[in-house]
Design a protein around this motif. Structure first.
Motif, PDB file in Angstrom:
ATOM      1  N   SER B 176       0.820  -1.215   0.000  1.00  0.00           N
ATOM      2  CA  SER B 176       0.000   0.000   0.000  1.00  0.00           C
ATOM      3  C   SER B 176       0.848   1.257   0.000  1.00  0.00           C
ATOM      4  CB  SER B 176      -0.898   0.020   1.236  1.00  0.00           C
ATOM      5  OG  SER B 176      -1.634   1.233   1.253  1.00  0.00           O
ATOM      6  N   SER B 206      -7.460   0.147  -5.665  1.00  0.00           N
ATOM      7  CA  SER B 206      -8.560  -0.744  -5.296  1.00  0.00           C
ATOM      8  C   SER B 206      -9.638   0.016  -4.547  1.00  0.00           C
ATOM      9  CB  SER B 206      -8.042  -1.912  -4.434  1.00  0.00           C
ATOM     10  OG  SER B 206      -7.619  -1.434  -3.171  1.00  0.00           O
ATOM     11  N   GLU B 208     -11.879   0.353  -1.410  1.00  0.00           N
ATOM     12  CA  GLU B 208     -11.698  -0.073  -0.019  1.00  0.00           C
ATOM     13  C   GLU B 208     -12.658   0.666   0.912  1.00  0.00           C
ATOM     14  OE1 GLU B 208      -9.768  -2.507   0.759  1.00  0.00           O
ATOM     15  OE2 GLU B 208      -8.610  -2.680  -1.101  1.00  0.00           O
ATOM     16  N   SER B 213      -7.762  -0.399   3.380  1.00  0.00           N
ATOM     17  CA  SER B 213      -7.869  -1.820   3.680  1.00  0.00           C
ATOM     18  C   SER B 213      -7.468  -2.098   5.127  1.00  0.00           C
ATOM     19  CB  SER B 213      -6.947  -2.613   2.750  1.00  0.00           C
ATOM     20  OG  SER B 213      -6.731  -3.910   3.279  1.00  0.00           O
ATOM     21  N   PRO B 218      -5.183  -5.661  -0.584  1.00  0.00           N
ATOM     22  CA  PRO B 218      -6.415  -5.154  -1.193  1.00  0.00           C
ATOM     23  C   PRO B 218      -7.590  -6.060  -0.855  1.00  0.00           C
ATOM     24  CG  PRO B 218      -4.633  -5.276  -2.812  1.00  0.00           C
ATOM     25  CD  PRO B 218      -4.144  -5.947  -1.581  1.00  0.00           C
TER      26      PRO B 218
END
Lengths: 182, 231
Positions: B176, B206, B208, B213, B218
């Protein structure tokens, strides 16, 4: 008092660029973090600069807060402590610790009254576990965390070769970990 | 010490040394690289960080200078914000921003506030796009600062959701880079351990939950992706 949930919510909002939440985080935590930074640096002007840097990092890194799995206060305290230690280690007078620095005589920073006061104030469980460490190693842990002492500093303080210091301290860390996990 | 493997024991000590700042810069960088992909090591580090933070438990809070926050805001945003406004307005802006309406950017942070500026001499760039180009994000990496500038050109987060940016290097798990702000532009710090891996890696975004997250990997749909290319 703000709860952990408040702080987590605000940090989540900060990650989305919410300035109002950023202000809330600052209001709730800046005095604590300033205290920690002052404790490490013991210099108000430097501490003020570091405090600003810490909240710049908070703003920029809020989106990664959840990745490490830390509680919000621990995350913030860790950022503050690390920034203060980085600053302290960049001070010209201290400089990069080299092997020659180990040989230089220096007053022992770990035995002042301030140190004793901190020793008396650790949370009870941590204190109990630190007490289980053999002589001096509790001070080594505190010195590294709160003073930013390096292995070279500690080797000098304990008057042992650096590798011995490291072997010792790693062993003590495992003892401490085992106790803290009980 | 029971059934612990020696490696795991060694990692516990290593995580403690890292948390205490005792590792050399090289050792610390190697530790951070492992941290990004090794959940057990992350947990060991988190234990130390939590316990060592207790060393600050009774350090007395000290009020910072009154103008400190204004200075921080000035450094981040170029000028102090007019704090708040009515709660309903802030709420409304939040909803609008979540819906990806350009209006929110104008009202929320001021028309003149364009946010971070792109680097003058980026070393890498990328365009992340959805197949139907409903989400398009450009990225430029400033190697001298270790910072990634990203700008949303098209689209935004789904209502009540967040966009999280990931770097995928080779066969490694996605790592990330953080949640993208509601504003179109953002300036993200790339962890030192990740910087050498950017060349040829893939950037992906992604879907989230707010805040990103919770697992470090993800959890939602990949909405857009693109390769990093050298300039």
């Amino acid at each position: 008092m703000n709860t952990r949930a408040d702080l987590e919510y605000w940090i989540g909002r900060v990650a989305l660029g919410d300035r109002s939440a950023f202000s809330d985080v600052y209001s709730a935590t800046s005095a604590k973090l300033f205290g920690v930074i002052l404790r490490v640096l013991n210099d108000r002007a430097e501490a003020e600069e570091v405090l600003q840097e810490v909240y710049l990092r908070v703003w920029r890194n809020a989106g990664r807060y959840r990745v490490n799995g830390l509680s919000p206060m621990t995350w913030l305290i860790t950022i503050a402590r690390n920034a203060a230690v980085d600053r302290k280690r960049r001070r010209p007078a201290v400089g990069v610790v080299s092997d020659t620095a180990v040989l230089e005589a220096q007053a022992d920073p770990g035995c002042g009254p301030e140190h004793a006061a901190i020793a008396a104030s650790d949370s009870a469980h941590l204190q109990g576990c630190l007490d289980e460490l053999s002589d001096g190693h509790a001070d080594a842990v505190r010195g590294a965390y709160l003073e930013g002492e390096t292995y070279a500093d500690l080797a000098q303080r304990f008057d042992v070769p650096l590798n011995t210091m490291r072997t010792w301290l790693r062993r003590s860390l495992l003892t401490l970990r085992e106790c803290l996990s009980r | 010490m029971s059934d612990e493997t020696p490696d795991h024991e060694a990692d516990k000590a290593l995580a403690g040394e890292y948390a205490l700042g005792l590792l050399s810069p090289d050792e610390a960088a190697a530790f951070e690289a492992r941290l990004a992909t090794d959940a057990q090591l992350r947990a060991a580090y988190a234990d130390w960080a939590e316990d060592l933070a207790m060393l600050t438990d009774r350090i007395e809070p000290v009020a910072p200078p009154p103008d400190s926050f204004r200075r921080i805001e000035a450094r981040l945003f170029g000028r102090p914000s007019r704090r708040a406004g009515p709660a309903w307005l802030r709420w409304g802006l939040g909803v609008a921003a979540a819906a990806g309406l350009a209006l929110a950017v104008g009202l929320g942070t001021g028309i003149l506030d364009r946010g971070p500026m792109p680097p003058a001499n980026p070393s890498y760039q990328a365009e992340l796009a959805a197949e139907d180009r409903s989400l398009v994000v450009s990225a430029a990496y400033d190697g001298s600062q270790g910072r990634l500038f990203v700008e949303r050109q098209q689209g935004g987060a789904r209502a009540g959701r967040a966009l999280e940016l990931w770097v995928i290097a080779g066969e490694d798990a996605p790592q990330s880079l953080g949640v993208l702000p509601d504003t179109a532009r953002a300036d993200l710090e790339v962890p030192a351990a990740l910087r050498p891996q950017l060349d040829g890696a893939i950037l992906a975004i992604s879907d989230e939950p707010p805040g990103g997250s919770p697992t470090g990997a993800p959890t939602g749909d990949v909405l857009a992706a693109g390769p990093i290319t050298k300039l």
